[in-house]
Design an enzyme around this catalytic site. Structure first.
Site, PDB file in Angstrom:
ATOM      1  N   HIS A  61      -5.749 -28.779 -35.976  1.00 39.49           N
ATOM      2  CA  HIS A  61      -4.337 -29.007 -36.325  1.00 39.49           C
ATOM      3  C   HIS A  61      -3.868 -28.022 -37.385  1.00 39.49           C
ATOM      4  O   HIS A  61      -4.009 -28.264 -38.590  1.00 39.49           O
ATOM      5  CB  HIS A  61      -4.167 -30.448 -36.833  1.00 39.49           C
ATOM      6  CG  HIS A  61      -2.740 -30.884 -36.958  1.00 39.49           C
ATOM      7  ND1 HIS A  61      -2.323 -32.158 -36.614  1.00 39.49           N
ATOM      8  CD2 HIS A  61      -1.627 -30.236 -37.371  1.00 39.49           C
ATOM      9  CE1 HIS A  61      -1.020 -32.260 -36.824  1.00 39.49           C
ATOM     10  NE2 HIS A  61      -0.577 -31.110 -37.294  1.00 39.49           N
ATOM     11  N   ASP A 304      -3.961 -29.738 -41.108  1.00 45.66           N
ATOM     12  CA  ASP A 304      -2.499 -29.699 -40.947  1.00 45.66           C
ATOM     13  C   ASP A 304      -1.924 -28.568 -41.812  1.00 45.66           C
ATOM     14  O   ASP A 304      -0.867 -28.724 -42.435  1.00 45.66           O
ATOM     15  CB  ASP A 304      -1.868 -31.053 -41.283  1.00 45.66           C
ATOM     16  CG  ASP A 304      -0.422 -31.167 -40.807  1.00 45.66           C
ATOM     17  OD1 ASP A 304       0.075 -30.250 -40.121  1.00 45.66           O
ATOM     18  OD2 ASP A 304       0.225 -32.187 -41.133  1.00 45.66           O
ATOM     19  N   HIS A 308       4.897 -22.718 -45.872  1.00 46.28           N
ATOM     20  CA  HIS A 308       6.335 -22.443 -46.014  1.00 46.28           C
ATOM     21  C   HIS A 308       6.504 -21.351 -47.067  1.00 46.28           C
ATOM     22  O   HIS A 308       5.559 -21.058 -47.810  1.00 46.28           O
ATOM     23  CB  HIS A 308       7.082 -23.706 -46.476  1.00 46.28           C
ATOM     24  CG  HIS A 308       7.111 -24.808 -45.470  1.00 46.28           C
ATOM     25  ND1 HIS A 308       7.877 -24.760 -44.326  1.00 46.28           N
ATOM     26  CD2 HIS A 308       6.439 -25.987 -45.426  1.00 46.28           C
ATOM     27  CE1 HIS A 308       7.697 -25.868 -43.630  1.00 46.28           C
ATOM     28  NE2 HIS A 308       6.829 -26.632 -44.262  1.00 46.28           N
TER      29      HIS A 308
HETATM   30 ZN   LIG Z   1       2.391 -33.778 -37.654  1.00 48.43          ZN
END
Ligand SMILES: [Zn+2]
Length: 426
Positions: A61, A304, A308
């Site tokens: 992920h 995850d 940014h």
């Molecule tokens: Zn998510």
């Protein structure tokens, strides 16, 4: 380095083996682990005495932002960050522009991967067209070109749509990886709806927004028999629901992230680097997640990794973008906070970061058995250092672990016997 190498004197740790030995790698494959080998002709010897050798990690992920959002990250910087973290394979989420929801749009992402990835980057396709939740993608046309399907970034809101998606996934034999989030329960929230939120006048995200949709999906999964994977679980109720479902024989696996295992709302600061979705929950949730690692309810740890720009993360808890980076800190943070404190064995951590995610997503590797691709991470477990996001290879610098004193530094990552990250021999 040629893909043929003798790693001499390392401490070898896999999910099922621990001991000292030499590892002979030839043409990118593990030949065997033996004590006191002498390098055959044409094989370079690397002294790894005092270091630990493990199967390279796999992250199921990550967000690499290309195509579409390359001011945040790109395939090259994301995959370099992964290699530095000890990973040789990652699965990239489809919240991109264009969204990979057809062979044509997927080809745009795949071209960038083919051009720039320094490790294996395997794309997800979306479940619904444009990730809008309204119309299913053509699973059959995409299944051989992607690793799995996910609308990550948003939950599939309609139960009917999720049922159809699971029926199609079951028919095609593919994995549905679900970001579970019920938009009807969000009410403008952006951190956990708990003590810190109330005391500091923020808007909260309730736990039910996650576990309510997991509960719905587990029933649908039971009904359709699809291979269902739950992304980034963060609440104690999610752990309990998945534990019960597994006992009933439901075909479900799940992941959580390093930050949910070692942080909670008590660690929050008024700073965007503490903001991600799902949010850092309560201390009880964190403890339930660690229990879930120990009893096998949780199958994998995935970062995850969600970079940014500095500006997007500079607007405090209320207004910063959701997401933190994780690939370059996952192992040292988990090793320091969970293994060195005696909560988790190193073998189980390797299983959660390598063997198990590779198994459930059929990525290959995860062991050092003869004939396997030599995908290895070489780690200095005794190296103590302070995490400094300015040194990251990722373009994203926002992490709640900045300034943490940790132990365990990845010094070399081998993919097929070749160094994709090397801070050991120059
Ligand atoms: Zn998510």
């Amino acid at each position: 380095m040629t893909g043929s190498i003798l790693l001499k004197g390392g401490n070898i740790v896999t999910d099922s083996y621990k001991g000292e030995g030499d590892i002979l790698v030839r043409d990118g494959k593990v030949v065997g682990i033996l004590p006191h080998l002498i390098a055959p002709d044409g094989v370079e010897t690397v002294d790894v005495s005092g270091l630990t050798v493990v199967p390279a990690f796999a992250d199921i992920h990550v967000h690499f932002r290309e195509p579409g959002f390359t001011a945040k990250e790109n395939i090259r910087t994301g995959s370099m960050a992964a290699a530095r973290g000890g990973y040789t394979v990652v699965c990239a989420m489809p919240n991109l522009d264009p969204v990979p929801d057809s062979p044509g749009t997927l080809a745009v992402e795949q071209a960038a991967i083919d051009r720039d990835a320094v490790i294996d980057v395997l794309p997800y396709c979306s479940i619904t067209k444009g990730r809008k939740g309204l119309e299913l993608v053509d699973f059959k046309a995409l299944k051989d070109k992607c690793i799995a399907f996910s609308d990550d970034g948003s939950g599939v809101q309609s139960e009917e749509m999720m049922r159809s998606a699971m029926q199609a996934a079951a028919r095609e034999g593919v994995i549905l990886a679900a970001h579970c989030e019920d938009n009807a329960l969000l009410r403008g929230g952006y951190i956990h709806d708990g003590r810190y939120c109330a005391q500091h006048g923020h808007k909260g995200i309730c736990s039910e927004s996650e576990w309510g949709q997991i509960e719905r999906d587990l029933k649908l999964c039971e009904e359709t028999g699809c291979r269902y994977h739950v992304c980034h679980i963060s609440t104690k109720e999610s752990v309990a629901l998945i534990r019960d479902a597994k006992k009933r024989g439901v075909n479900v696996t799940c992941e959580t992230g390093p930050h949910y295992l070692v942080l909670c709302e008590d660690d929050l600061q008024e700073d965007g680097r503490f903001k991600m979705n799902p949010p850092l929950r309560g201390a009880e949730d964190r403890e339930a997640l660690v229990e879930g690692l120990l009893d096998g309810t949780i199958d994998a740890i995935a970062t995850d990794h969600a970079p940014h720009s500095a500006e997007e993360k500079s607007r405090g808890l209320a207004h910063s973008a959701m997401g933190i980076v994780g690939l370059e800190t996952s192992f040292p943070v988990l090793y320091t906070a969970l293994v060195r404190t005696g909560r988790l064995s190193l073998g189980r951590l390797i299983e959660l970061m390598s063997t198990s995610p590779r198994h459930i997503f059929r990525l290959g590797g995860g062991s050092l058995a003869p004939g396997m691709s030599a995908d290895l991470a070489i780690i200095d477990l005794n190296k103590e250092y302070t995490i400094d996001s300015r040194t990251f290879l990722s373009m994203g610098k926002a992490t709640p672990f900045d300034g943490w004193k940790v132990r365990g530094e990845v010094v070399m990552t081998l993919r097929g016997g070749k160094a994709v990250y090397n801070n050991l021999t120059k």
